[in-house]
Design a protein around this motif. Structure first.
Motif, mmCIF file in Angstrom:
data_model
loop_
_atom_site.group_PDB
_atom_site.id
_atom_site.type_symbol
_atom_site.label_atom_id
_atom_site.label_comp_id
_atom_site.label_asym_id
_atom_site.label_seq_id
_atom_site.Cartn_x
_atom_site.Cartn_y
_atom_site.Cartn_z
ATOM 1 N N ALA A 183 39.487 47.187 39.189
ATOM 2 C CA ALA A 183 38.578 46.135 38.748
ATOM 3 C C ALA A 183 37.171 46.364 39.256
ATOM 4 C CB ALA A 183 39.095 44.776 39.230
ATOM 5 N N HIS A 184 37.045 47.043 40.394
ATOM 6 C CA HIS A 184 35.715 47.259 40.965
ATOM 7 C C HIS A 184 34.864 48.159 40.092
ATOM 8 C CE1 HIS A 184 38.167 50.671 42.307
ATOM 9 N NE2 HIS A 184 37.048 51.352 42.388
ATOM 10 N N ARG A 185 35.481 48.883 39.164
ATOM 11 C CA ARG A 185 34.718 49.770 38.295
ATOM 12 C C ARG A 185 34.196 49.064 37.055
ATOM 13 N NH1 ARG A 185 38.983 53.243 39.799
ATOM 14 N NH2 ARG A 185 40.065 52.958 37.816
ATOM 15 N N ARG A 186 34.623 47.823 36.830
ATOM 16 C CA ARG A 186 34.178 47.079 35.667
ATOM 17 C C ARG A 186 32.897 46.325 35.962
ATOM 18 N NH1 ARG A 186 39.489 45.267 35.719
ATOM 19 N NH2 ARG A 186 40.849 46.416 34.313
ATOM 20 N N GLY A 187 32.075 46.168 34.936
ATOM 21 C CA GLY A 187 30.899 45.331 35.076
ATOM 22 C C GLY A 187 31.288 43.870 35.048
ATOM 23 N N ALA A 188 30.380 43.014 35.490
ATOM 24 C CA ALA A 188 30.655 41.579 35.530
ATOM 25 C C ALA A 188 30.938 41.037 34.135
ATOM 26 C CB ALA A 188 29.481 40.852 36.165
ATOM 27 N N ALA A 189 30.194 41.524 33.140
ATOM 28 C CA ALA A 189 30.373 41.015 31.778
ATOM 29 C C ALA A 189 31.773 41.326 31.258
ATOM 30 C CB ALA A 189 29.321 41.610 30.846
ATOM 31 N N ALA A 190 32.270 42.551 31.516
ATOM 32 C CA ALA A 190 33.606 42.925 31.064
ATOM 33 C C ALA A 190 34.664 42.085 31.754
ATOM 34 C CB ALA A 190 33.860 44.405 31.320
ATOM 35 N N SER A 191 34.501 41.852 33.060
ATOM 36 C CA SER A 191 35.459 41.033 33.795
ATOM 37 C C SER A 191 35.493 39.611 33.250
ATOM 38 C CB SER A 191 35.104 41.009 35.291
ATOM 39 O OG SER A 191 35.306 42.286 35.865
ATOM 40 N N GLU A 192 34.336 39.074 32.925
ATOM 41 C CA GLU A 192 34.276 37.713 32.379
ATOM 42 C C GLU A 192 34.970 37.638 31.018
ATOM 43 O OE1 GLU A 192 30.365 36.116 32.296
ATOM 44 O OE2 GLU A 192 30.150 36.088 34.475
ATOM 45 N N ARG A 193 34.780 38.672 30.183
ATOM 46 C CA ARG A 193 35.446 38.670 28.875
ATOM 47 C C ARG A 193 36.963 38.695 29.030
ATOM 48 N NH1 ARG A 193 31.289 42.275 27.478
ATOM 49 N NH2 ARG A 193 32.696 44.060 27.627
ATOM 50 N N ILE A 194 37.433 39.477 30.000
ATOM 51 C CA ILE A 194 38.870 39.552 30.239
ATOM 52 C C ILE A 194 39.410 38.206 30.697
ATOM 53 C CG2 ILE A 194 40.635 40.568 31.736
ATOM 54 C CD1 ILE A 194 38.924 43.149 31.720
ATOM 55 N N ILE A 195 38.710 37.573 31.638
ATOM 56 C CA ILE A 195 39.152 36.266 32.137
ATOM 57 C C ILE A 195 39.130 35.233 31.025
ATOM 58 C CG2 ILE A 195 38.564 34.366 33.702
ATOM 59 C CD1 ILE A 195 37.589 36.515 35.689
ATOM 60 N N GLU A 196 38.070 35.238 30.233
ATOM 61 C CA GLU A 196 37.992 34.303 29.104
ATOM 62 C C GLU A 196 39.171 34.498 28.155
ATOM 63 O OE1 GLU A 196 34.205 35.189 27.474
ATOM 64 O OE2 GLU A 196 33.103 33.857 28.834
ATOM 65 N N SER A 197 39.586 35.755 27.965
ATOM 66 C CA SER A 197 40.709 36.032 27.070
ATOM 67 C C SER A 197 42.019 35.510 27.645
ATOM 68 C CB SER A 197 40.810 37.536 26.807
ATOM 69 O OG SER A 197 39.687 37.980 26.067
ATOM 70 N N TYR A 198 42.232 35.683 28.966
ATOM 71 C CA TYR A 198 43.432 35.117 29.581
ATOM 72 C C TYR A 198 43.502 33.622 29.313
ATOM 73 C CZ TYR A 198 43.592 39.263 32.662
ATOM 74 O OH TYR A 198 43.647 40.522 33.165
ATOM 75 N N LEU A 199 42.394 32.945 29.600
ATOM 76 C CA LEU A 199 42.367 31.494 29.459
ATOM 77 C C LEU A 199 42.556 31.071 28.006
ATOM 78 C CD1 LEU A 199 39.436 30.804 31.927
ATOM 79 C CD2 LEU A 199 41.851 30.300 32.306
ATOM 80 N N ALA A 200 41.980 31.838 27.082
ATOM 81 C CA ALA A 200 42.142 31.512 25.665
ATOM 82 C C ALA A 200 43.587 31.675 25.231
ATOM 83 C CB ALA A 200 41.236 32.404 24.808
ATOM 84 N N LEU A 201 44.250 32.735 25.690
ATOM 85 C CA LEU A 201 45.655 32.937 25.349
ATOM 86 C C LEU A 201 46.517 31.802 25.881
ATOM 87 C CD1 LEU A 201 46.095 36.767 25.990
ATOM 88 C CD2 LEU A 201 46.281 35.604 23.796
ATOM 89 N N ARG A 202 46.225 31.367 27.105
ATOM 90 C CA ARG A 202 47.001 30.271 27.677
ATOM 91 C C ARG A 202 46.766 28.974 26.903
ATOM 92 N NH1 ARG A 202 48.514 29.579 33.838
ATOM 93 N NH2 ARG A 202 48.973 31.732 33.341
ATOM 94 N N ASP A 203 45.520 28.745 26.507
ATOM 95 C CA ASP A 203 45.200 27.549 25.736
ATOM 96 C C ASP A 203 45.901 27.580 24.377
ATOM 97 O OD1 ASP A 203 43.553 25.112 25.106
ATOM 98 O OD2 ASP A 203 42.737 26.459 23.593
ATOM 99 N N LEU A 204 45.888 28.744 23.731
ATOM 100 C CA LEU A 204 46.561 28.872 22.441
ATOM 101 C C LEU A 204 48.058 28.639 22.578
ATOM 102 C CD1 LEU A 204 44.700 32.021 21.078
ATOM 103 C CD2 LEU A 204 44.504 29.695 20.191
#
Length: 299
Positions: A183-204
């Motif tokens: 995870a340390h190799r990812r930029g902040a924007a990529a990490s945020e997109r991944i987290i947003e996707s987790y939360l979206a999947l859970r919401d769906l």
């Protein structure tokens, strides 16, 4: 090498979503027909999914023969083809004498004894994805009241398909984010997109009507979360709600916003926050996110 294995596993998860979950769209279609059978006056119900501008009939209720099974309907051909192309319900009270449709499928319709027919398209984001038919074995007008339940069914099915499309989009986003350890190799924007996707999947998963699909979505979300984190520290276990709260904190959300998104009280959010901070042995929200990433709990 480890990253390649994880990426391959994630790709397998994506294949699972498409090869196992997406074919069940037809199960959802057939499920709607089962519901409709006891709610409408139509003795004959059938439906089909649309792909590449053509519809293949695959769901049936009340049919007397197999003549409609697997029938392919072309756009603008017959009543269903017209509904598919024009994206609006079409009805023919006297099907065989109707002058506003082509009669490519008269033989099949006749063999089922259908005299009056309704076709309702399932439209998702401007595209026709399926159609549901209701047939009567007598000649009579098909008014709004009679058509209403079929139209509501088409709306439910459209919503279900849209949710599944969003799941696919989110899974693709995760795959393209270069998921896997490190995870340390990812930029902040990529990490945020991944987290947003987790939360979206859970919401769906919480909003989808099909319980089996909801459970499958939650399983996929958990698998993808484990793959995109960096090999979680087994000594720290967060509950699902603690993980949700921590994820929103990582996105920069304050307690009031988190409470609103999770339908919780602010005090409950604070309690979850205190619990997860104690588990991570930190004293601030920022430290909680940093420590969670260090322990492989967040991407």
């Amino acid at each position: 090498m480890a990253h390649s294995r994880a990426a391959a596993t994630l790709q397998s998860g994506y294949v699972l979503m498409n090869d196992v979950m997406r074919p069940s769209d037809e199960d959802a279609l057939r499920g709607e027909l089962r519901l409709l059978r006891g709610r409408t006056p139509f003795p004959v119900l059938f439906a089909g999914a649309v792909e590449n501008g053509r519809m293949r009939l695959s769901g049936f209720a009340g049919t007397r023969s197999a003549v409609l099974r697997g029938l392919v309907i072309d756009a603008r051909c017959g009543l269903g083809g017209r509904a598919m192309a024009e994206q609006r319900p079409e009805a023919a009270a006297d099907y065989f004498n109707s002058s506003h449709i082509t009669h490519d499928y008269d033989v099949q319709v006749a063999r089922e004894g259908i005299e009056s027919l309704l076709a309702v398209p399932v439209v998702v984001r401007g595209a026709t994805r399926a159609a549901i038919y209701g047939g009567l074995r007598s000649r009579q007008p098909i008014g709004d009241v009679m058509a209403g339940e079929v139209m509501r069914s088409a709306t439910r099915l459209a919503r279900e398909i849209e949710i599944r499309d969003e799941v696919d989009r989110r899974v693709t986003m995760l795959a393209n984010a270069g998921a896997g350890p490190g995870a340390h190799r990812r930029g902040a924007a990529a990490s945020e997109r991944i987290i947003e996707s987790y939360l979206a999947l859970r919401d769906l998963a919480g909003r989808v009507a099909d319980e089996a699909l909801g459970a499958q979505l939650r399983a996929v979300e958990e698998t993808l979360r484990s793959l995109t984190a960096g090999g979680a520290d087994p000594s720290v276990t967060l509950s699902a709600r603690e993980f949700d709260v921590l994820s929103y904190v990582a996105l920069g959300c304050r307690n009031a916003e988190i409470a609103d998104r999770l339908s919780l009280s602010v005090e409950t959010v604070k309690t979850y926050m205190r619990n997860l901070m104690a588990k991570l042995e930190v004293g601030s929200r920022h430290e909680a996110v940093v420590e969670a990433r260090r322990r492989g709990l967040l991407p």
